[in-house]
Design a protein around this motif. Sequence first.
Motif, PDB file in Angstrom:
ATOM      1  N   ASP A 180      39.368-106.000 -31.524  1.00 22.18           N
ATOM      2  CA  ASP A 180      39.534-104.560 -31.733  1.00 22.18           C
ATOM      3  C   ASP A 180      39.010-104.102 -33.087  1.00 22.18           C
ATOM      4  O   ASP A 180      38.393-103.035 -33.194  1.00 22.18           O
ATOM      5  CB  ASP A 180      41.007-104.178 -31.598  1.00 22.18           C
TER       6      ASP A 180
ATOM      7  N   SER B 141      28.374-102.333 -29.666  1.00 24.59           N
ATOM      8  CA  SER B 141      28.353-102.437 -28.201  1.00 24.59           C
ATOM      9  C   SER B 141      29.687-102.964 -27.664  1.00 24.59           C
ATOM     10  O   SER B 141      30.097-102.608 -26.558  1.00 24.59           O
ATOM     11  CB  SER B 141      27.219-103.368 -27.758  1.00 24.59           C
TER      12      SER B 141
ATOM     13  N   GLY C 276      32.519-102.260 -28.905  1.00 26.29           N
ATOM     14  CA  GLY C 276      33.567-101.282 -29.172  1.00 26.29           C
ATOM     15  C   GLY C 276      34.498-101.670 -30.301  1.00 26.29           C
ATOM     16  O   GLY C 276      35.643-101.210 -30.361  1.00 26.29           O
TER      17      GLY C 276
ATOM     18  N   GLU D 128      35.919-101.695 -34.091  1.00 28.20           N
ATOM     19  CA  GLU D 128      35.944-100.917 -35.311  1.00 28.20           C
ATOM     20  C   GLU D 128      35.544-101.831 -36.464  1.00 28.20           C
ATOM     21  O   GLU D 128      36.205-102.831 -36.740  1.00 28.20           O
ATOM     22  CB  GLU D 128      37.334-100.329 -35.578  1.00 28.20           C
TER      23      GLU D 128
END
Length: 258
Positions: free
Chosen positions: A230, A248, A250, A252
Amino acid sequence: MPTPSRHDRILALLERSGELSVEALAEHLGMSRETVRRDLTRLDAAGRLRRFHGGARALAVLPPVAEQEWPFAQRVAQNAAAKKLIAAAATRLFRPEDSIFIDTGSTTIAFAEALVAVPALVTITNAPRIAATLASNHSHKVFLIGGAYGADAGESLGPLALEQIGKFRARHAVLTIGAIDPTCVMDFDLQEAEIAKAMIERADQVTVLADHSKFDRRAVFEVAGLGRIDTLVTDRQPSDAMVKAIASAGIELIIAGS
């Protein structure tokens, strides 16, 4: 030889050879090893090459799969300033009452030292040193995973540790890694990789702490695909290929100090 000229020659040599040792570069340049080491440090800090212990490689060269990493005491001293920056940035992600798995690593030790200031956390770790650090804040609730003792890093490993991790459910897992490429994060030790995997399975969100030396490398044991991560906290902007892969997936991306 002027410094800019040496730097240009070093980069040209690495472009032709892929990677070279300090000794080889010193011989090619007719310079002392100490001068070469200083130049490599500056070029690595500028993001123009990847330095490793004993040498350097061109940015475009993906190193072969490695079999092992340096002893833990040596890893703690490597990139210590960067790890403190990463730790400070990562600590801002967590709030009182959060529950956090923390695995064993030189960067997670720095993270634990910074995390002491956040009150009322629930933490689960397989590292006695991290547990003792966090327990110095009496508002924390700390759970120490037991198991076979790994003396190098001072950690609990093996089936007993994995069984105990399975008894917890945490909001977060904060992990260190041995390497990261555009497909996954990896470790050099099978038992440490198993601990990280077990924590990932029992956590809602996964945060990886990795200094710049871990990027565009490979290790033997896969921990997780990028899609399971994440948040990624590091100290420098990764390569363009890594930034694209991170976006790509996702993830952070947090650059500490930026």
